[in-house]
Enzyme design. Structure first.
Site, short mmCIF file in Angstrom:
data_model
loop_
_atom_site.label_atom_id
_atom_site.label_comp_id
_atom_site.label_asym_id
_atom_site.label_seq_id
_atom_site.Cartn_x
_atom_site.Cartn_y
_atom_site.Cartn_z
N GLY A 1 21.02 -94.87 116.27
CA GLY A 1 21.39 -95.09 117.67
C GLY A 1 22.38 -94.01 118.08
O GLY A 1 22.31 -92.88 117.60
N ARG B 1 29.17 -102.81 110.39
CA ARG B 1 29.78 -104.14 110.25
C ARG B 1 29.67 -104.53 108.77
O ARG B 1 28.64 -104.30 108.12
CB ARG B 1 29.06 -105.19 111.11
CG ARG B 1 29.39 -105.11 112.60
CD ARG B 1 30.81 -105.59 112.91
NE ARG B 1 31.11 -105.56 114.33
CZ ARG B 1 31.68 -104.54 114.99
NH1 ARG B 1 32.03 -103.45 114.32
NH2 ARG B 1 31.93 -104.62 116.27
N GLU C 1 36.27 -109.81 106.67
CA GLU C 1 37.52 -109.18 107.10
C GLU C 1 38.55 -110.22 107.51
O GLU C 1 38.19 -111.19 108.17
CB GLU C 1 37.25 -108.29 108.33
CG GLU C 1 36.55 -107.02 107.95
CD GLU C 1 36.37 -106.06 109.12
OE1 GLU C 1 37.19 -106.07 110.05
OE2 GLU C 1 35.40 -105.32 109.07
N HIS D 1 39.10 -100.83 109.39
CA HIS D 1 38.35 -101.01 110.64
C HIS D 1 38.99 -100.18 111.77
O HIS D 1 39.35 -100.72 112.82
CB HIS D 1 38.23 -102.49 111.03
CG HIS D 1 37.03 -102.77 111.89
ND1 HIS D 1 36.37 -103.97 111.89
CD2 HIS D 1 36.37 -101.98 112.79
CE1 HIS D 1 35.37 -103.93 112.77
NE2 HIS D 1 35.35 -102.72 113.32
P1 NAD Z 1 23.24 -98.41 118.98
O1 NAD Z 1 22.71 -99.68 119.56
O2 NAD Z 1 23.23 -97.17 119.81
O3 NAD Z 1 22.49 -98.09 117.60
C1 NAD Z 1 22.06 -99.04 116.69
C2 NAD Z 1 20.74 -98.56 116.11
O4 NAD Z 1 20.36 -99.44 115.05
C3 NAD Z 1 19.59 -98.56 117.13
O5 NAD Z 1 18.92 -97.32 117.12
C4 NAD Z 1 18.66 -99.69 116.64
O6 NAD Z 1 17.29 -99.43 116.92
C5 NAD Z 1 18.96 -99.64 115.13
N1 NAD Z 1 18.58 -100.85 114.42
C6 NAD Z 1 18.58 -102.13 114.86
N2 NAD Z 1 18.13 -102.96 113.90
C7 NAD Z 1 17.83 -102.17 112.83
C8 NAD Z 1 17.32 -102.43 111.53
N3 NAD Z 1 17.01 -103.68 111.15
N4 NAD Z 1 17.14 -101.39 110.70
C9 NAD Z 1 17.44 -100.13 111.07
N5 NAD Z 1 17.93 -99.82 112.30
C10 NAD Z 1 18.13 -100.83 113.16
O7 NAD Z 1 24.73 -98.76 118.52
P2 NAD Z 1 25.92 -97.73 118.21
O8 NAD Z 1 26.72 -97.53 119.44
O9 NAD Z 1 25.38 -96.58 117.48
O10 NAD Z 1 26.79 -98.67 117.23
C11 NAD Z 1 26.25 -99.10 116.00
C12 NAD Z 1 27.13 -100.18 115.38
O11 NAD Z 1 28.33 -99.59 114.93
C13 NAD Z 1 27.60 -101.26 116.38
O12 NAD Z 1 26.65 -102.30 116.49
C14 NAD Z 1 28.90 -101.75 115.80
O13 NAD Z 1 28.71 -102.93 115.07
C15 NAD Z 1 29.32 -100.62 114.86
N6 NAD Z 1 30.61 -100.02 115.27
C16 NAD Z 1 31.65 -100.07 114.41
C17 NAD Z 1 32.87 -99.48 114.77
C18 NAD Z 1 34.06 -99.50 113.85
O14 NAD Z 1 35.17 -99.53 114.34
N7 NAD Z 1 33.88 -99.42 112.54
C19 NAD Z 1 33.01 -98.89 116.02
C20 NAD Z 1 31.91 -98.85 116.86
C21 NAD Z 1 30.70 -99.41 116.48
#
Ligand code: NAD
Length: 322
Positions: A158, A241, A270, A288
């Site tokens: 994504g 996550r 967490e 985090h």
């Molecule tokens: P996004 O929605 O742009 O990307 C997620 C991608 O995962 C999409 O392309 C989707 O098609 C894919 N996906 C969904 N189910 C899947 C599966 N079963 N197998 C493989 N791919 C799959 O989201 P993003 O903005 O890139 O963020 C991704 C994640 O990062 C968020 O959901 C959030 O939980 C996490 N995040 C964590 C932090 C942190 O502080 N550590 C910060 C921001 C985001």
């Protein structure tokens, strides 16, 4: 005048924006996460029109009930929204929003910091040096692994996964494999990337970076079987996550050297860590903080507030979660 509750002190840009639009803003005075009971108490009878909540708040039917039927929106200060009961929100007609995009570059930077730090044994060597164990240059001290031109497997291509690929491909000339329900031919063309199934990605990658949302189908996506498929000298990076990785199985994998190392920003339960995780040297553990820069947290605060303002002024908020 619309009333907004913010569940914890966050960078003030958001509250400032809300006040400029004439909202009355209450911010939780507690220096910490509100328990569910405290959150319900804070909302009950106060007639808030909107709540700006955090990923550490568990938002379910009881909380919506406490907020009352006038409450139109819960705006999450995060891109992930696995802390919110979306089905109940939908039933009750409550809008849920998140803060995508503004944190993409920052999280990708943190992810790449973890890739480099685990490969070059930065945290281990830092501990060693601080503890007075460094007695001079040695030819075999903390031998790590090169990153350049290795294979990176991205699980979830994504916003963040794509940006990590950008650093890997353009900066380190890495070969890129990716696994996502939606193939992306334009990306493949630009980065010479290969769309593969999860098993192939696990077997062929030197570094694996997880960027999927937490969903029922991604919980424990990486467990014992998947860890056993990885190369013995591979590294696992997770900034998405915690529950996506079976943390207990990961501890076993790291202890028994099924894989070479891991770098994590998020944890299954967490802030607790799986027993044994913190004692291992072949793992880097951050708190985090992947989106935690001054600039990005201010933008997240503003975006959450913008979502609230749009909803309260009767327009569709830009980051509605469906
Ligand atoms: P996004 O929605 O742009 O990307 C997620 C991608 O995962 C999409 O392309 C989707 O098609 C894919 N996906 C969904 N189910 C899947 C599966 N079963 N197998 C493989 N791919 C799959 O989201 P993003 O903005 O890139 O963020 C991704 C994640 O990062 C968020 O959901 C959030 O939980 C996490 N995040 C964590 C932090 C942190 O502080 N550590 C910060 C921001 C985001």
């Amino acid at each position: 005048m619309s009333k907004v509750f913010i569940t914890r002190k966050i960078p003030e840009a958001g509250a400032k924006l809300l006040k400029e639009k004439g909202c009355e803003v209450d911010i939780s005075a507690k220096d910490g996460v509100l328990t569910k009971e405290e959150l319900m108490f804070a909302l009950r009878g106060k007639k808030y029109d909107a709540v700006l909540c955090l990923l550490t708040d568990k938002i379910d039917g009881d909380v919506f009930e406490s907020a009352g039927s006038q409450c139109k929106i819960f705006a999450n200060f995060a891109v992930g929204f696995d802390n919110i009961d979306l089905a109940t929100a939908k039933e009750k007609g409550i809008l849920i929003t998140n803060t995508p995009g503004v944190l993409t570059e920052t999280v990708a930077e943190h992810t790449f910091a973890l890739v480099l730090a685990i490969a070059h044994r930065i945290a281990e060597s830092d501990r060693f040096t601080r503890n007075g164990k460094y007695v001079g240059w040695q030819p075999m001290l903390f031998l790590g692994t090169d990153v350049s031109r290795k294979t990176l497997g991205i699980v979830g291509l994504g916003r963040i996964g794509s940006r990590v690929a950008y650093h890997a491909g353009k900066g380190f000339e890495m070969k890129i494999l990716y696994y996502d329900p939606k193939p992306n031919p334009a990306f493949e063309k630009e980065f010479g990337a290969r769309f593969v199934d999860l098993e192939t990605l696990l077997k062929e990658s030197d570094f694996i970076s997880i960027h999927v949302p937490l969903l029922p189908e991604t919980r424990h996506l990486i467990g014992e079987n998947q860890l056993k498929m990885m190369k013995k000298n591979a590294y696992l990076i997770n900034t998405s996550r915690g529950p996506i990785i079976d943390e207990k199985a990961l501890v076993q994998a790291l202890k028994e050297n099924w894989i070479r190392g891991a770098a994590l920003d998020v944890y299954e339960n967490e802030p607790a860590l799986a027993p044994g995780l913190a004692e291992l040297d072949n793992v880097i553990l951050t708190s985090h903080i992947a989106s935690a820069t001054e600039e990005t947290r201010a933008k997240m605060s503003e975006l959450a507030a913008t979502n609230i303002i749009e909803a309260l002024e009767g327009r569709m908020p830009p980051n509605l979660v469906k």
